[in-house]
Motif scaffolding. Sequence first.
Motif, mmCIF file in Angstrom:
data_model
loop_
_atom_site.group_PDB
_atom_site.id
_atom_site.type_symbol
_atom_site.label_atom_id
_atom_site.label_comp_id
_atom_site.label_asym_id
_atom_site.label_seq_id
_atom_site.Cartn_x
_atom_site.Cartn_y
_atom_site.Cartn_z
ATOM 1 N N PRO A 37 18.077 -1.458 4.220
ATOM 2 C CA PRO A 37 16.941 -2.282 3.767
ATOM 3 C C PRO A 37 17.398 -3.358 2.787
ATOM 4 N N SER A 38 16.657 -4.440 2.742
ATOM 5 C CA SER A 38 16.937 -5.487 1.755
ATOM 6 C C SER A 38 16.747 -4.911 0.360
ATOM 7 N N VAL A 39 17.287 -5.601 -0.625
ATOM 8 C CA VAL A 39 17.147 -5.175 -2.017
ATOM 9 C C VAL A 39 15.670 -5.019 -2.359
ATOM 10 N N ARG A 40 14.872 -6.031 -2.053
ATOM 11 C CA ARG A 40 13.442 -5.993 -2.380
ATOM 12 C C ARG A 40 12.717 -4.871 -1.647
ATOM 13 N N SER A 41 13.024 -4.715 -0.376
ATOM 14 C CA SER A 41 12.362 -3.696 0.430
ATOM 15 C C SER A 41 12.681 -2.291 -0.076
#
Length: 131
Positions: A37-41
């Motif tokens: 997952p992305s950092v934000r996700s």
Amino acid sequence: MYINLDLESTEPIYTQLKYQIIAGIAKKEIVPGEGLPSVRSLAADIGINLHTVNKAYQQLKQEGFILIHRQKGVVVNPDGVPKADEAFMDQLKNTIHPLIAESVCRDVSEEEFLQQCKELFNEFKEGEGGK
């Protein structure tokens, strides 16, 4: 892969996250080339600050576990994790040294210590063949 963080632990959250991702790779729950997952996700999913996730990801990148691409996102290193070298073996020795010293102080026998190591190794080996 399931992430389980102990927010009451003295171990920093980014370190817990980093080690859980490494464990997922070791157990073959996360395979080379697989996206993360992305950092934000990930931060939103597990309810932690995005800077915490970013710090874990940056350390994983420096150690060769993951690659971070602007277009592809975060992926487990498709070439696999770099093999142990002399620097890693020195780091391993430095990490284990205080654990052995404390074990000796607490009257843990060499056999008991090695049995703990074997059991932990087997957890990861089971992940290789069972998944």
